[in-house]
Write a protein that holds these residues in place. Structure first.
Motif, short mmCIF file in Angstrom:
data_model
loop_
_atom_site.label_atom_id
_atom_site.label_comp_id
_atom_site.label_asym_id
_atom_site.label_seq_id
_atom_site.Cartn_x
_atom_site.Cartn_y
_atom_site.Cartn_z
N ARG A 34 63.79 52.16 82.96
CA ARG A 34 63.69 51.53 81.64
C ARG A 34 62.35 50.82 81.56
NH1 ARG A 34 64.95 46.61 79.23
NH2 ARG A 34 65.70 45.75 81.21
N ILE A 35 61.60 51.06 80.50
CA ILE A 35 60.28 50.47 80.34
C ILE A 35 60.41 48.98 80.01
CG2 ILE A 35 58.10 50.59 79.09
CD1 ILE A 35 58.77 53.02 80.90
N ILE A 36 59.74 48.15 80.81
CA ILE A 36 59.79 46.70 80.64
C ILE A 36 58.67 46.23 79.72
CG2 ILE A 36 59.76 44.47 81.83
CD1 ILE A 36 62.16 46.24 82.49
N ASN A 37 57.48 46.78 79.92
CA ASN A 37 56.33 46.51 79.07
C ASN A 37 55.66 47.83 78.73
OD1 ASN A 37 56.04 43.51 78.81
ND2 ASN A 37 56.00 43.64 81.04
N SER A 38 55.08 47.91 77.55
CA SER A 38 54.43 49.15 77.12
C SER A 38 53.44 49.64 78.18
CB SER A 38 53.69 48.91 75.81
OG SER A 38 53.08 50.09 75.36
N VAL A 39 53.51 50.93 78.48
CA VAL A 39 52.69 51.50 79.55
C VAL A 39 52.24 52.91 79.14
CG1 VAL A 39 54.68 52.47 80.76
CG2 VAL A 39 52.59 51.97 82.04
N SER A 40 51.07 53.32 79.62
CA SER A 40 50.53 54.63 79.29
C SER A 40 51.26 55.74 80.05
CB SER A 40 49.04 54.70 79.62
OG SER A 40 48.30 53.82 78.82
N TYR A 54 51.83 56.04 74.52
CA TYR A 54 52.38 54.83 75.11
C TYR A 54 53.90 54.94 75.15
CZ TYR A 54 47.97 52.25 74.84
OH TYR A 54 46.68 51.81 75.02
N LEU A 55 54.48 54.51 76.26
CA LEU A 55 55.94 54.36 76.33
C LEU A 55 56.23 52.92 75.92
CD1 LEU A 55 56.71 56.13 79.74
CD2 LEU A 55 56.77 57.09 77.43
N LYS A 56 57.17 52.74 75.01
CA LYS A 56 57.44 51.42 74.45
C LYS A 56 58.48 50.65 75.26
CE LYS A 56 56.40 52.89 69.70
NZ LYS A 56 56.94 53.02 68.33
N GLU A 57 58.42 49.34 75.13
CA GLU A 57 59.40 48.47 75.80
C GLU A 57 60.81 48.87 75.39
OE1 GLU A 57 60.73 43.75 75.80
OE2 GLU A 57 58.80 44.34 74.93
N GLY A 58 61.69 48.99 76.38
CA GLY A 58 63.08 49.36 76.13
C GLY A 58 63.35 50.85 76.19
N GLU A 59 62.29 51.67 76.17
CA GLU A 59 62.46 53.13 76.21
C GLU A 59 62.97 53.56 77.58
OE1 GLU A 59 59.87 57.22 75.37
OE2 GLU A 59 59.09 55.25 74.76
N ALA A 88 56.63 47.16 88.94
CA ALA A 88 57.82 46.55 88.34
C ALA A 88 57.47 45.79 87.07
CB ALA A 88 58.48 45.61 89.35
N LYS A 89 56.19 45.57 86.84
CA LYS A 89 55.74 44.93 85.61
C LYS A 89 56.00 45.83 84.41
CE LYS A 89 51.46 43.31 83.39
NZ LYS A 89 50.00 43.14 83.58
N TYR A 90 56.03 47.17 84.66
CA TYR A 90 56.15 48.12 83.56
C TYR A 90 57.49 48.86 83.51
CZ TYR A 90 51.09 47.51 83.35
OH TYR A 90 49.84 46.97 83.26
N ILE A 91 58.11 49.06 84.66
CA ILE A 91 59.34 49.87 84.67
C ILE A 91 60.38 49.33 85.64
CG2 ILE A 91 58.33 51.47 86.37
CD1 ILE A 91 60.02 53.70 85.06
N TYR A 175 45.10 51.09 92.25
CA TYR A 175 46.24 50.74 93.09
C TYR A 175 46.57 49.26 92.97
CZ TYR A 175 49.09 50.04 97.24
OH TYR A 175 50.10 49.69 98.11
N VAL A 176 45.57 48.38 93.04
CA VAL A 176 45.80 46.94 92.91
C VAL A 176 46.42 46.64 91.54
CG1 VAL A 176 44.66 44.70 92.69
CG2 VAL A 176 44.06 46.22 94.57
N LYS A 177 45.90 47.28 90.49
CA LYS A 177 46.44 47.06 89.15
C LYS A 177 47.89 47.53 89.05
CE LYS A 177 42.49 46.89 86.00
NZ LYS A 177 41.83 47.54 84.84
N SER A 178 48.20 48.63 89.71
CA SER A 178 49.55 49.19 89.64
C SER A 178 50.58 48.25 90.27
CB SER A 178 49.61 50.55 90.33
OG SER A 178 49.61 50.42 91.74
N LEU A 179 50.14 47.41 91.18
CA LEU A 179 51.04 46.45 91.83
C LEU A 179 51.25 45.21 90.97
CD1 LEU A 179 49.70 46.59 95.51
CD2 LEU A 179 51.67 47.79 94.56
N GLY A 180 50.48 45.09 89.89
CA GLY A 180 50.60 43.93 89.02
C GLY A 180 49.92 42.69 89.56
N HIS A 181 48.95 42.88 90.48
CA HIS A 181 48.32 41.75 91.14
C HIS A 181 46.94 41.39 90.59
CE1 HIS A 181 50.81 42.73 95.02
NE2 HIS A 181 51.54 42.25 94.04
N ALA A 182 46.46 42.09 89.57
CA ALA A 182 45.08 41.91 89.12
C ALA A 182 44.84 40.56 88.48
CB ALA A 182 44.71 43.03 88.15
#
Length: 262
Positions: A34-40, A54-59, A88-91, A175-182
């Motif tokens: 389930r998409i938590i925040n909009s993501v490409s 974009y995949l929308k929040e809740g999709e 986990a920031k996105y899905i 990779y760093v961005k994908s972890l939500g650490h940026a």
């Protein structure tokens, strides 16, 4: 004679009637997310790949596979397939199985277990042992005789904790961005975090004013040591792997973002 023939016909029928023929096992349910925040949703497992939409929040999406530690291949609600971040920031994902080889790009080998602080010390110690190693653009990833910036960072993580990062700076940044650490303020970083920089445009801060850094390309990566110092390599003239201060220097002006790769 008729009685004997009847017996011959009935016996096989009774035998086969008692046999339970196993049915094929039902295929296991697909992993879902389930998409938590909009993501490409992208065409390939690369941050620079073409965006499908974009995949929308809740999709809700079907997770077809986990390509590596930072990309899922998914099927969107409209049936289109593509790749999204595993962060986990996105899905919010369930029932996902990691690839068999956990030591592929972005994965972590057996040596990466242990506390984060202990791992950071191992990475930094591994990097410092290469101080003075000559710089070579496009250096071979198969030896440690020379390094370019991303090769050096990759080797420090590999030697220190057995973690195999992507082999180029842009992949490491993704990779760093994908972890939500940026983080975009270098003062928010911790020792062991990776730092990513744009192209050099001179030593003056004014050379970098008015630049939209979110659109800039990563051209350099370094390991943050704390206290405003970085460990990296960036040119033959600089002497190879070295430690530099960043505050009030071009490093500070060129800084794009940084964060933990752990």
């Amino acid at each position: 004679m008729k009685k004997q023939l009847l017996t011959l016909v009935l016996v096989p029928a009774l035998i086969f009637g008692a046999v339970t023929i196993p049915l094929p096992k039902e295929a296991s349910a697909a992993s879902t997310g389930r998409i938590i925040n909009s993501v490409s949703l992208r065409q390939s497992a690369n941050e620079n790949s073409t965006r499908i939409r974009y995949l929308k929040e809740g999709e809700k999406v079907t997770i077809l596979s986990k390509v590596n530690s930072w990309w899922y291949k998914v099927k969107a609600s409209d049936g289109r397939e593509g790749y999204i971040s595993t962060s986990a920031k996105y899905i919010q994902a369930s029932g996902v199985t990691s690839p068999g080889d956990s030591n592929t790009n972005g994965g972590s080998g057996s040596g990466s277990s242990g506390s984060t602080s202990a791992n950071v010390q191992k990475i930094i110690a591994a990097g410092k042992k290469y101080l003075g190693t000559p710089y070579e653009y496009g250096s071979s990833r198969d030896n440690t005789r020379t390094f370019d910036c991303s090769d050096f960072v990759r080797q420090a993580f590999l030697d220190g904790i057995g973690k195999k990062l992507p082999s180029d700076s842009r992949g490491q940044g993704s990779y760093v961005k994908s972890l939500g650490h940026a983080k975009t303020n270098w003062r928010d970083l911790k020792p062991g975090d990776l730092m990513f920089f744009m192209s050099y445009k001179g030593t003056s801060q004014s050379n970098y004013s008015g630049i939209n850094k979110s659109t800039q390309t990563i051209t350099h990566v370094a390991i943050y040591l704390g206290n405003g110092q970085i460990l990296s390599t960036y040119s033959k003239d600089s002497g190879g792997v070295r430690i530099d201060s960043i505050e009030n220097r071009h490093w500070e002006y060129r800084f794009l973002f940084g964060g933990s790769a752990l």
